[in-house]
Design an enzyme around this catalytic site. Structure first.
Site, PDB file in Angstrom:
ATOM      1  N   ARG A 198       0.861  -1.178   0.000  1.00 27.01           N
ATOM      2  CA  ARG A 198       0.000   0.000   0.000  1.00 27.01           C
ATOM      3  C   ARG A 198       0.901   1.233   0.000  1.00 27.01           C
ATOM      4  O   ARG A 198       2.030   1.196   0.479  1.00 27.01           O
ATOM      5  CB  ARG A 198      -0.909   0.014   1.235  1.00 27.01           C
ATOM      6  CG  ARG A 198      -1.854  -1.176   1.307  1.00 27.01           C
ATOM      7  CD  ARG A 198      -2.643  -1.177   2.599  1.00 27.01           C
ATOM      8  NE  ARG A 198      -3.553  -2.325   2.675  1.00 27.01           N
ATOM      9  CZ  ARG A 198      -3.215  -3.519   3.132  1.00 27.01           C
ATOM     10  NH1 ARG A 198      -1.971  -3.733   3.571  1.00 27.01           N
ATOM     11  NH2 ARG A 198      -4.084  -4.509   3.166  1.00 27.01           N
ATOM     12  N   LYS A 221      -1.750  -2.511   7.669  1.00 29.18           N
ATOM     13  CA  LYS A 221      -3.192  -2.454   7.939  1.00 29.18           C
ATOM     14  C   LYS A 221      -3.644  -3.665   8.736  1.00 29.18           C
ATOM     15  O   LYS A 221      -4.491  -3.556   9.633  1.00 29.18           O
ATOM     16  CB  LYS A 221      -3.959  -2.373   6.616  1.00 29.18           C
ATOM     17  CG  LYS A 221      -5.465  -2.241   6.767  1.00 29.18           C
ATOM     18  CD  LYS A 221      -6.138  -2.128   5.413  1.00 29.18           C
ATOM     19  CE  LYS A 221      -7.651  -2.001   5.553  1.00 29.18           C
ATOM     20  NZ  LYS A 221      -8.313  -1.907   4.236  1.00 29.18           N
ATOM     21  N   HIS A 273      -3.815   3.024  -5.034  1.00 23.10           N
ATOM     22  CA  HIS A 273      -4.113   1.602  -4.793  1.00 23.10           C
ATOM     23  C   HIS A 273      -4.049   0.802  -6.087  1.00 23.10           C
ATOM     24  O   HIS A 273      -3.909  -0.428  -6.055  1.00 23.10           O
ATOM     25  CB  HIS A 273      -5.482   1.455  -4.143  1.00 23.10           C
ATOM     26  CG  HIS A 273      -5.522   0.372  -3.108  1.00 23.10           C
ATOM     27  ND1 HIS A 273      -4.737   0.377  -1.974  1.00 23.10           N
ATOM     28  CD2 HIS A 273      -6.240  -0.796  -3.050  1.00 23.10           C
ATOM     29  CE1 HIS A 273      -4.970  -0.712  -1.253  1.00 23.10           C
ATOM     30  NE2 HIS A 273      -5.877  -1.438  -1.887  1.00 23.10           N
ATOM     31  N   ARG A 276      -0.971  -1.330  -6.276  1.00 24.11           N
ATOM     32  CA  ARG A 276      -1.075  -2.623  -5.568  1.00 24.11           C
ATOM     33  C   ARG A 276      -1.833  -3.631  -6.420  1.00 24.11           C
ATOM     34  O   ARG A 276      -1.418  -4.788  -6.544  1.00 24.11           O
ATOM     35  CB  ARG A 276      -1.774  -2.400  -4.231  1.00 24.11           C
ATOM     36  CG  ARG A 276      -1.955  -3.635  -3.354  1.00 24.11           C
ATOM     37  CD  ARG A 276      -2.463  -3.175  -1.992  1.00 24.11           C
ATOM     38  NE  ARG A 276      -3.007  -4.230  -1.161  1.00 24.11           N
ATOM     39  CZ  ARG A 276      -2.300  -4.987  -0.328  1.00 24.11           C
ATOM     40  NH1 ARG A 276      -0.987  -4.833  -0.262  1.00 24.11           N
ATOM     41  NH2 ARG A 276      -2.878  -5.902   0.438  1.00 24.11           N
ATOM     42  N   HIS A 299      -2.907 -10.396   3.015  1.00 28.09           N
ATOM     43  CA  HIS A 299      -4.335 -10.618   3.232  1.00 28.09           C
ATOM     44  C   HIS A 299      -4.541 -11.641   4.342  1.00 28.09           C
ATOM     45  O   HIS A 299      -3.840 -12.660   4.392  1.00 28.09           O
ATOM     46  CB  HIS A 299      -5.012 -11.115   1.955  1.00 28.09           C
ATOM     47  CG  HIS A 299      -5.160 -10.058   0.911  1.00 28.09           C
ATOM     48  ND1 HIS A 299      -5.352 -10.348  -0.427  1.00 28.09           N
ATOM     49  CD2 HIS A 299      -5.142  -8.706   1.005  1.00 28.09           C
ATOM     50  CE1 HIS A 299      -5.458  -9.214  -1.107  1.00 28.09           C
ATOM     51  NE2 HIS A 299      -5.336  -8.213  -0.259  1.00 28.09           N
ATOM     52  N   TYR A 308      -8.055 -11.862  -7.694  1.00 28.57           N
ATOM     53  CA  TYR A 308      -7.090 -11.811  -8.798  1.00 28.57           C
ATOM     54  C   TYR A 308      -6.940 -13.154  -9.506  1.00 28.57           C
ATOM     55  O   TYR A 308      -6.225 -13.246 -10.495  1.00 28.57           O
ATOM     56  CB  TYR A 308      -5.723 -11.377  -8.263  1.00 28.57           C
ATOM     57  CG  TYR A 308      -5.743 -10.075  -7.510  1.00 28.57           C
ATOM     58  CD1 TYR A 308      -5.818  -8.854  -8.178  1.00 28.57           C
ATOM     59  CD2 TYR A 308      -5.706 -10.055  -6.117  1.00 28.57           C
ATOM     60  CE1 TYR A 308      -5.851  -7.656  -7.483  1.00 28.57           C
ATOM     61  CE2 TYR A 308      -5.729  -8.852  -5.416  1.00 28.57           C
ATOM     62  CZ  TYR A 308      -5.806  -7.664  -6.099  1.00 28.57           C
ATOM     63  OH  TYR A 308      -5.833  -6.469  -5.408  1.00 28.57           O
TER      64      TYR A 308
END
Length: 328
Positions: A198, A221, A273, A276, A299, A308
């Protein structure tokens, strides 16, 4: 004094069945007042430890602050969440928390949606306020059920993930280099493209977190630390840059201005973003493994990374192999 009628017609009970145990309550009728007095006297005789618990009259804002003091302060985004919850309490009229009902909340939510607030924001707020009631109940601070347990989150339309082609990446980098508004912009952009970081994660990278050709992101995050290898050329450029220009400072404004000078069109809110998304998309199109990508992106579940998966070569070949135009 045991039972007295008040000027407004209600009845006030003030009884002390046992020395040091005094109960007061205002009721609508004399009969209710007499029953309450009798209950207090009999219960105190049968069970000296008994004490009638009054209904919880604390307002929503009080419970929000209590939640923050007991739990919210420990969250990474605790102060931001507290601010959101206090604003929500104000919008709801700061009702007695126990009396908050699902229909009132849903009415306020509908008005905010009509005013242009995104469904994603509304779902976040619902999650925050539900968590307040659930946490306080777990901590024994409230004894009533979550009043918003029946409110369902809004269904969200999945947004298309915008990613840059090789040609667009080259155009973006040319725009950054052609007008050097901030010396850090290019390298932060390259870090995002090389590691899927990020923008805020790449911007916070410090020299001590570059060991050999591996960068380590902390304060992410998800709260997890993750390490990603980068090309040696990029690692060398980072070390030289830091020696000359010092650590990264905020350069997101410079990036957005450079993006505006290109022909690239991205959905609102996906400016930085998209870098990313670009890493993840190219990773899968070049044959990368979905579980490896999950670890690189940080994640918490593979479900997020599966966005993806449709870009993998096998997936694309299957679209042509099994599509309806095969024998046309």
């Amino acid at each position: 004094m045991a039972i007295v009628q008040l000027p407004d017609g209600r009845w006030r009970v003030d009884v002390e069945p046992i020395k040091g145990k005094r109960f007061r309550k205002t009721l609508k009728t004399k009969g209710e007042a007499q029953r309450f007095e009798a209950t207090c006297r009999s219960r105190c005789i049968e069970t000296p430890a008994w004490n009638p618990k009054p209904k919880d009259r604390r307002r929503l804002s009080e419970l929000v602050r209590l939640w923050f003091n007991l739990h919210g302060h420990s969250l990474r985004d605790g102060k931001r969440r507290l601010s959101k919850l206090e604003q929500l309490a104000t919008r709801l009229g700061d009702p007695v928390a126990r009396l908050l009902d699902a229909s009132t909340y849903s009415t306020v939510r509908r008005k905010r949606l009509d005013a242009g607030v995104s469904p994603k924001t509304m779902n976040n707020e619902l999650g925050y306020i539900r968590a307040v009631f659930n946490e306080l109940r777990d901590l024994g601070q409230i004894d009533f059920e979550n009043p918003l347990v029946g409110v369902k989150p809004l269904k969200l339309q999945e947004r298309e993930l915008s990613w840059l082609t090789n040609e667009q990446i080259a155009e973006l980098l040319d725009a950054i280099r052609s007008r050097c508004e901030n010396p850090h912009t290019e390298l932060v952009t390259l870090l995002c493209l090389a590691t899927g970081a990020r923008w805020s994660e790449a911007e916070k990278l410090t020299p001590n977190r570059l060991q050999g050709n591996i960068v380590t992101y902390a304060g992410t995050k998800s709260g997890k630390v993750r390490s990603v290898p980068i090309p040696k050329e990029l690692a060398d450029r980072l070390r030289k840059h830091w020696r000359t220009n010092g650590q990264f400072t905020s350069c997101i404004t410079s990036f957005r201005r450079a993006l505006e000078r290109t022909t690239i069109q991205l959905p609102q809110g996906q400016a930085s973003h998209a870098l990313r998304h670009s890493f993840a998309s190219h990773f899968m199109m070049n044959g990368g493994n979905i579980l490896t990508l999950q670890k690189i992106l940080g994640h918490s579940t593979v479900a997020m990374t599966m966005r993806y998966a449709h870009l993998s070569p096998d997936h694309l070949q299957d679209a042509m192999k099994f599509g309806p135009l095969l024998n046309v």
